[in-house]
Design a protein around this motif. Structure first.
Motif, PDB file in Angstrom:
ATOM      1  N   GLU A  15      64.412 -43.770-102.377  1.00 30.88           N
ATOM      2  CA  GLU A  15      64.151 -43.494-103.795  1.00 30.88           C
ATOM      3  C   GLU A  15      63.244 -42.289-104.034  1.00 30.88           C
ATOM      4  O   GLU A  15      63.225 -41.756-105.133  1.00 30.88           O
ATOM      5  CB  GLU A  15      63.522 -44.728-104.462  1.00 30.88           C
ATOM      6  CG  GLU A  15      64.453 -45.907-104.604  1.00 30.88           C
ATOM      7  CD  GLU A  15      65.537 -45.693-105.640  1.00 30.88           C
ATOM      8  OE1 GLU A  15      65.333 -44.866-106.553  1.00 30.88           O
ATOM      9  OE2 GLU A  15      66.575 -46.342-105.536  1.00 30.88           O
ATOM     10  N   ILE A  16      62.507 -41.858-103.036  1.00 25.71           N
ATOM     11  CA  ILE A  16      61.575 -40.749-103.236  1.00 25.71           C
ATOM     12  C   ILE A  16      62.322 -39.427-103.076  1.00 25.71           C
ATOM     13  O   ILE A  16      62.867 -39.147-102.010  1.00 25.71           O
ATOM     14  CB  ILE A  16      60.398 -40.837-102.239  1.00 25.71           C
ATOM     15  CG1 ILE A  16      59.629 -42.144-102.450  1.00 25.71           C
ATOM     16  CG2 ILE A  16      59.458 -39.640-102.414  1.00 25.71           C
ATOM     17  CD1 ILE A  16      58.540 -42.389-101.442  1.00 25.71           C
ATOM     18  N   PRO A  17      62.337 -38.597-104.123  1.00 27.20           N
ATOM     19  CA  PRO A  17      63.142 -37.364-104.104  1.00 27.20           C
ATOM     20  C   PRO A  17      62.400 -36.160-103.520  1.00 27.20           C
ATOM     21  O   PRO A  17      61.988 -35.254-104.248  1.00 27.20           O
ATOM     22  CB  PRO A  17      63.464 -37.146-105.585  1.00 27.20           C
ATOM     23  CG  PRO A  17      62.264 -37.688-106.289  1.00 27.20           C
ATOM     24  CD  PRO A  17      61.788 -38.839-105.450  1.00 27.20           C
ATOM     25  N   CYS A  18      62.219 -36.161-102.210  1.00 24.46           N
ATOM     26  CA  CYS A  18      61.616 -34.997-101.562  1.00 24.46           C
ATOM     27  C   CYS A  18      61.999 -35.014-100.086  1.00 24.46           C
ATOM     28  O   CYS A  18      62.598 -35.968 -99.606  1.00 24.46           O
ATOM     29  CB  CYS A  18      60.099 -34.972-101.745  1.00 24.46           C
ATOM     30  SG  CYS A  18      59.245 -36.361-100.994  1.00 24.46           S
ATOM     31  N   GLY A  19      61.630 -33.967 -99.392  1.00 26.35           N
ATOM     32  CA  GLY A  19      61.961 -33.831 -97.985  1.00 26.35           C
ATOM     33  C   GLY A  19      61.168 -34.766 -97.090  1.00 26.35           C
ATOM     34  O   GLY A  19      60.223 -35.436 -97.522  1.00 26.35           O
ATOM     35  N   GLU A  69      59.096 -31.815-111.138  1.00 26.62           N
ATOM     36  CA  GLU A  69      60.512 -32.013-111.454  1.00 26.62           C
ATOM     37  C   GLU A  69      61.367 -30.946-110.787  1.00 26.62           C
ATOM     38  O   GLU A  69      62.489 -31.218-110.344  1.00 26.62           O
ATOM     39  CB  GLU A  69      60.726 -32.008-112.972  1.00 26.62           C
ATOM     40  CG  GLU A  69      62.122 -32.375-113.400  1.00 26.62           C
ATOM     41  CD  GLU A  69      62.553 -33.770-112.937  1.00 26.62           C
ATOM     42  OE1 GLU A  69      63.751 -33.941-112.647  1.00 26.62           O
ATOM     43  OE2 GLU A  69      61.713 -34.677-112.865  1.00 26.62           O
ATOM     44  N   ALA A  70      60.849 -29.736-110.686  1.00 30.20           N
ATOM     45  CA  ALA A  70      61.591 -28.652-110.031  1.00 30.20           C
ATOM     46  C   ALA A  70      61.820 -28.967-108.550  1.00 30.20           C
ATOM     47  O   ALA A  70      62.912 -28.749-108.018  1.00 30.20           O
ATOM     48  CB  ALA A  70      60.834 -27.334-110.176  1.00 30.20           C
ATOM     49  N   GLU A  71      60.788 -29.501-107.901  1.00 34.07           N
ATOM     50  CA  GLU A  71      60.923 -29.858-106.481  1.00 34.07           C
ATOM     51  C   GLU A  71      61.928 -31.001-106.297  1.00 34.07           C
ATOM     52  O   GLU A  71      62.738 -30.988-105.365  1.00 34.07           O
ATOM     53  CB  GLU A  71      59.568 -30.267-105.913  1.00 34.07           C
ATOM     54  CG  GLU A  71      59.584 -30.567-104.432  1.00 34.07           C
ATOM     55  CD  GLU A  71      58.228 -30.993-103.894  1.00 34.07           C
ATOM     56  OE1 GLU A  71      58.182 -31.359-102.710  1.00 34.07           O
ATOM     57  OE2 GLU A  71      57.231 -30.952-104.640  1.00 34.07           O
ATOM     58  N   ALA A  72      61.885 -31.982-107.205  1.00 33.95           N
ATOM     59  CA  ALA A  72      62.827 -33.104-107.130  1.00 33.95           C
ATOM     60  C   ALA A  72      64.255 -32.627-107.341  1.00 33.95           C
ATOM     61  O   ALA A  72      65.174 -33.045-106.626  1.00 33.95           O
ATOM     62  CB  ALA A  72      62.459 -34.172-108.159  1.00 33.95           C
ATOM     63  N   GLN A  73      64.463 -31.732-108.318  1.00 33.52           N
ATOM     64  CA  GLN A  73      65.800 -31.190-108.560  1.00 33.52           C
ATOM     65  C   GLN A  73      66.302 -30.395-107.366  1.00 33.52           C
ATOM     66  O   GLN A  73      67.469 -30.497-106.982  1.00 33.52           O
ATOM     67  CB  GLN A  73      65.800 -30.295-109.816  1.00 33.52           C
ATOM     68  CG  GLN A  73      65.641 -31.048-111.102  1.00 33.52           C
ATOM     69  CD  GLN A  73      66.828 -31.928-111.411  1.00 33.52           C
ATOM     70  OE1 GLN A  73      67.903 -31.788-110.846  1.00 33.52           O
ATOM     71  NE2 GLN A  73      66.624 -32.876-112.324  1.00 33.52           N
TER      72      GLN A  73
END
Length: 118
Positions: A15-19, A69-73
């Motif tokens: 669920e976590i949107p990052c690397g 939000e930019a990093e998640a996108q």
């Protein structure tokens, strides 16, 4: 760690949107809290974890507050791109394997006609 704890962590990570490295850094304080919780209740079930920390989605939202939000996108776009590439590679490999399999199965039929003289 029991199966329920592993399931909770797997769902939380998804669920976590990052690397990977950023996710590892974000999860570090949570993992410390989780270890403390598991010391007190070593046989905690999935519902016990959800009661103590919230659902994986809720916890991911809390941990993701530090992600812009930019990093998640950017992560979601990259993840989608990699998924599409992986599917295309699998399709190409499977068609290539099928082609090799079929060409290896070529069978040559030789008929012999025997003529008897009387």
């Amino acid at each position: 760690m029991n199966r329920d704890t592993k399931k909770y962590l797997r769902e939380l990570r998804a669920e976590i949107p990052c690397g990977f490295f950023r996710k590892k850094k974000l999860l570090q304080p949570f993992l410390t809290s989780l270890e403390n919780f598991l010391c007190e209740t070593p046989d905690a079930s999935y519902s016990d974890l959800a009661d103590a920390f919230g659902t994986p989605k809720e916890m991911a939202d809390t941990l993701s507050e530090k992600i812009s939000e930019a990093e998640a996108q950017k992560y979601r776009r990259r993840h989608r791109y990699i998924s599409v590439i992986a599917v295309l590679v699998i399709l190409l490999l499977s068609t290539w394997i099928i082609k090799i399999y079929r060409t290896g199965m070529n069978v040559e039929v030789i008929r012999t006609i025997v003529i008897y003289d009387e």
